[in-house]
Design a protein around this motif. Sequence first.
Motif, PDB file in Angstrom:
ATOM      1  N   VAL A  38      -0.555   7.670   6.832  1.00  0.00           N
ATOM      2  CA  VAL A  38      -1.705   7.428   7.311  1.00  0.00           C
ATOM      3  C   VAL A  38      -2.897   7.206   6.094  1.00  0.00           C
ATOM      4  CG1 VAL A  38      -3.937   8.092   8.817  1.00  0.00           C
ATOM      5  CG2 VAL A  38      -1.513   8.486   9.578  1.00  0.00           C
ATOM      6  N   LEU A  39      -3.012   8.076   5.272  1.00  0.00           N
ATOM      7  CA  LEU A  39      -3.772   8.056   4.035  1.00  0.00           C
ATOM      8  C   LEU A  39      -3.598   6.899   3.245  1.00  0.00           C
ATOM      9  CD1 LEU A  39      -4.064  11.628   3.116  1.00  0.00           C
ATOM     10  CD2 LEU A  39      -5.633  10.298   4.358  1.00  0.00           C
ATOM     11  N   ALA A  40      -2.113   6.387   3.110  1.00  0.00           N
ATOM     12  CA  ALA A  40      -1.974   5.321   2.388  1.00  0.00           C
ATOM     13  C   ALA A  40      -2.365   4.040   2.898  1.00  0.00           C
ATOM     14  CB  ALA A  40      -0.313   5.038   2.081  1.00  0.00           C
ATOM     15  N   ILE A  41      -2.538   4.057   4.459  1.00  0.00           N
ATOM     16  CA  ILE A  41      -2.897   2.630   4.709  1.00  0.00           C
ATOM     17  C   ILE A  41      -4.491   2.655   4.943  1.00  0.00           C
ATOM     18  CG2 ILE A  41      -2.834   1.392   6.954  1.00  0.00           C
ATOM     19  CD1 ILE A  41      -0.432   1.481   5.257  1.00  0.00           C
ATOM     20  N   GLU A  42      -5.003   3.639   5.481  1.00  0.00           N
ATOM     21  CA  GLU A  42      -6.680   3.901   5.817  1.00  0.00           C
ATOM     22  C   GLU A  42      -7.175   4.406   4.416  1.00  0.00           C
ATOM     23  OE1 GLU A  42      -8.040   3.593   8.727  1.00  0.00           O
ATOM     24  OE2 GLU A  42      -6.251   2.808   9.423  1.00  0.00           O
ATOM     25  N   GLY A  43      -6.685   4.598   3.542  1.00  0.00           N
ATOM     26  CA  GLY A  43      -7.670   5.499   2.368  1.00  0.00           C
ATOM     27  C   GLY A  43      -7.867   6.768   2.715  1.00  0.00           C
ATOM     28  N   PRO A  44      -8.457   7.453   1.322  1.00  0.00           N
ATOM     29  CA  PRO A  44      -8.452   8.718   1.610  1.00  0.00           C
ATOM     30  C   PRO A  44      -9.666   9.324   2.050  1.00  0.00           C
ATOM     31  CG  PRO A  44      -8.609   8.097  -0.805  1.00  0.00           C
ATOM     32  CD  PRO A  44      -8.371   6.981   0.144  1.00  0.00           C
ATOM     33  N   ALA A  79       0.896  -1.382   0.129  1.00  0.00           N
ATOM     34  CA  ALA A  79       0.055  -0.029   0.139  1.00  0.00           C
ATOM     35  C   ALA A  79       0.904   1.460  -0.074  1.00  0.00           C
ATOM     36  CB  ALA A  79      -0.883   0.299   1.245  1.00  0.00           C
ATOM     37  N   LEU A  80       2.115   1.034   0.851  1.00  0.00           N
ATOM     38  CA  LEU A  80       2.813   2.139   0.859  1.00  0.00           C
ATOM     39  C   LEU A  80       3.549   2.643  -0.404  1.00  0.00           C
ATOM     40  CD1 LEU A  80       4.438   1.852   4.433  1.00  0.00           C
ATOM     41  CD2 LEU A  80       2.716   3.521   3.586  1.00  0.00           C
ATOM     42  N   ALA A  81       3.837   1.532  -1.027  1.00  0.00           N
ATOM     43  CA  ALA A  81       4.687   1.612  -2.479  1.00  0.00           C
ATOM     44  C   ALA A  81       3.711   2.210  -3.512  1.00  0.00           C
ATOM     45  CB  ALA A  81       4.883   0.254  -3.025  1.00  0.00           C
ATOM     46  N   GLY A  82       2.341   1.718  -3.503  1.00  0.00           N
ATOM     47  CA  GLY A  82       1.416   2.162  -4.439  1.00  0.00           C
ATOM     48  C   GLY A  82       1.043   3.627  -4.096  1.00  0.00           C
ATOM     49  N   ALA A  83       1.046   4.179  -2.910  1.00  0.00           N
ATOM     50  CA  ALA A  83       1.033   5.889  -2.626  1.00  0.00           C
ATOM     51  C   ALA A  83       2.084   6.434  -3.133  1.00  0.00           C
ATOM     52  CB  ALA A  83       0.435   5.924  -1.321  1.00  0.00           C
ATOM     53  N   GLY A  84       3.097   5.877  -3.448  1.00  0.00           N
ATOM     54  CA  GLY A  84       4.502   6.674  -3.795  1.00  0.00           C
ATOM     55  C   GLY A  84       5.107   7.114  -2.698  1.00  0.00           C
ATOM     56  N   ILE A  85       4.957   6.376  -1.501  1.00  0.00           N
ATOM     57  CA  ILE A  85       5.925   6.647  -0.444  1.00  0.00           C
ATOM     58  C   ILE A  85       7.108   5.742  -0.588  1.00  0.00           C
ATOM     59  CG2 ILE A  85       6.014   6.854   1.946  1.00  0.00           C
ATOM     60  CD1 ILE A  85       2.869   7.185   1.945  1.00  0.00           C
ATOM     61  N   LEU A  86       7.044   4.481  -0.941  1.00  0.00           N
ATOM     62  CA  LEU A  86       8.142   3.550  -1.036  1.00  0.00           C
ATOM     63  C   LEU A  86       8.193   3.288  -2.522  1.00  0.00           C
ATOM     64  CD1 LEU A  86       7.535   1.265   2.019  1.00  0.00           C
ATOM     65  CD2 LEU A  86       8.786   3.230   2.154  1.00  0.00           C
ATOM     66  N   LEU A 121      12.694   4.435   0.686  1.00  0.00           N
ATOM     67  CA  LEU A 121      12.051   5.495   0.423  1.00  0.00           C
ATOM     68  C   LEU A 121      11.606   6.001  -1.029  1.00  0.00           C
ATOM     69  CD1 LEU A 121      12.642   7.377   3.668  1.00  0.00           C
ATOM     70  CD2 LEU A 121      10.649   5.912   3.253  1.00  0.00           C
ATOM     71  N   ALA A 122      10.485   6.530  -1.519  1.00  0.00           N
ATOM     72  CA  ALA A 122      10.642   7.125  -2.612  1.00  0.00           C
ATOM     73  C   ALA A 122      11.036   8.365  -2.791  1.00  0.00           C
ATOM     74  CB  ALA A 122       9.327   6.764  -3.281  1.00  0.00           C
ATOM     75  N   ARG A 123      10.791   9.324  -1.674  1.00  0.00           N
ATOM     76  CA  ARG A 123      11.146  10.735  -1.394  1.00  0.00           C
ATOM     77  C   ARG A 123      11.920  10.912  -0.005  1.00  0.00           C
ATOM     78  NH1 ARG A 123       5.241  10.918  -2.073  1.00  0.00           N
ATOM     79  NH2 ARG A 123       4.961  11.771   0.185  1.00  0.00           N
ATOM     80  N   LEU A 124      12.405  11.929   0.033  1.00  0.00           N
ATOM     81  CA  LEU A 124      13.220  12.454   1.070  1.00  0.00           C
ATOM     82  C   LEU A 124      12.380  12.439   2.412  1.00  0.00           C
ATOM     83  CD1 LEU A 124      15.530  15.141  -0.312  1.00  0.00           C
ATOM     84  CD2 LEU A 124      16.271  12.968   0.276  1.00  0.00           C
ATOM     85  N   PRO A 125      13.098  11.892   3.572  1.00  0.00           N
ATOM     86  CA  PRO A 125      12.473  12.072   4.812  1.00  0.00           C
ATOM     87  C   PRO A 125      11.609  13.480   5.045  1.00  0.00           C
ATOM     88  CG  PRO A 125      14.624  10.897   5.229  1.00  0.00           C
ATOM     89  CD  PRO A 125      14.353  11.648   3.645  1.00  0.00           C
TER      90      PRO A 125
END
Lengths: 165, 165
Positions: free
Chosen positions: A80-86, A48-55, A67-71
């Motif tokens: 939270v939004l990546a796991i819980e949905g928007p 889910a995190l990868a799908g949201a562009g975080i990883l 990580l797909a972006r800097l910290p």
Amino acid sequence: MKLSEGVEAAIHCTALLAQLEEGKTMPASALAEYHGLSQSYLLKHLKALAGAGILESVPGPHGGYRLARLPEQITLLDVVLAIEGPKPAFRCAEIRQRGPGALEPAAYVKPCGINAAMLRAERAYRSVLGETRLCDVLADYRNDADPRSIAFGCAFVERNQRPQG
Amino acid sequence: MKLSEGVEAAIHCTALLAQLEEGKTMPASALAEYHGLSQSYLLKHLKALAGAGILESVPGPHGGYRLARLPEQITLLDVVLAIEGPKPAFRCAEIRQRGPGALEPAAYVKPCGINAAMLRAERAYRSVLGETRLCDVLADYRNDADPRSIAFGCAFVERNQRPQG
DNA sequence: GTTGTCATACTCGGATAGCTCGTGTCCGAGTAAAAAGGG
DNA sequence: CCCTTTTTACTCGGACACGAGCTATCCGAGTATGACAAC
């Protein structure tokens, strides 16, 4: 009101991934071992995190996640939004349009005041989460945690990170 | 993150109960009819509201529910907590104490930074809800809603309220 | 020695059971009112 | 006509199925690595 259990795991994993060197990756098996969790379960959330562009996920041997972006560019809200949905926590079912006093739908162009109030509160919630970046969490961790924990974490990262351009 | 469906019904019910005259009550059957919901289901939540000290229940014929406090003294936070329970949305499972790098429990006296950040956000959420009183919601309703809805609501209250010292 | 091919082992990804919690419903306990009967 | 008693009907309260969503798990698809053989 209840948040998914996986949110905690997701945040801890992103925090650990933020500590590995530029471009290196760490497999889900190591993340699961470090947190004492099941790998199969973590994969669901990491995906889910990868799908949201975080990883980013790197397949194959010596693959893993990073990580797909800097910290500095990742907030707790993103995770939270990546796991819980928007979707917002309070979903107005428009029960004001039900019952014997219901009018035609055109009479309800103005949003429900109760819904508006609940969404205001949720905006405040998301605002605080959106202002808390992953680097802030890491800084607090390095300040407050037991030195032995930090040392163990560094050693673990050093031991389990994989090269990968 | 997901709020219980019953929160919306609970708020609408308290808002309707706030419109009836001093001391009068309204039975759950009327509340259910007005909102187009099932009475049996509403009772579950009304009971929770009464248990939290927001409503008072009067048994027997001509009985029903009424506000236990003035609308100025009831906030949306009170209602949400009564339905959802007092526990925070994010419950730290202390996964930092799991895994191979775990130390003795005494090493974790300082709270987990991630947990602290999540609770900060939730405090902001609750703060906004706690500042929104029931009378504010009613004022917005009277300003924004269709006059026909307001008129129907007044007529319904007038018709279904019951005397009761 | 170099290069191309093949087998291998490791990674993530999607589909699948188990379980808790919220949704929705039913029937029973309690109470005030109303009606009936007696004084 | 008034008071007491009984009945009645109405209310809320607690206990019981159903279902959605999260938790937890397994097996399959894809890829870079490393070994191997041919040149």
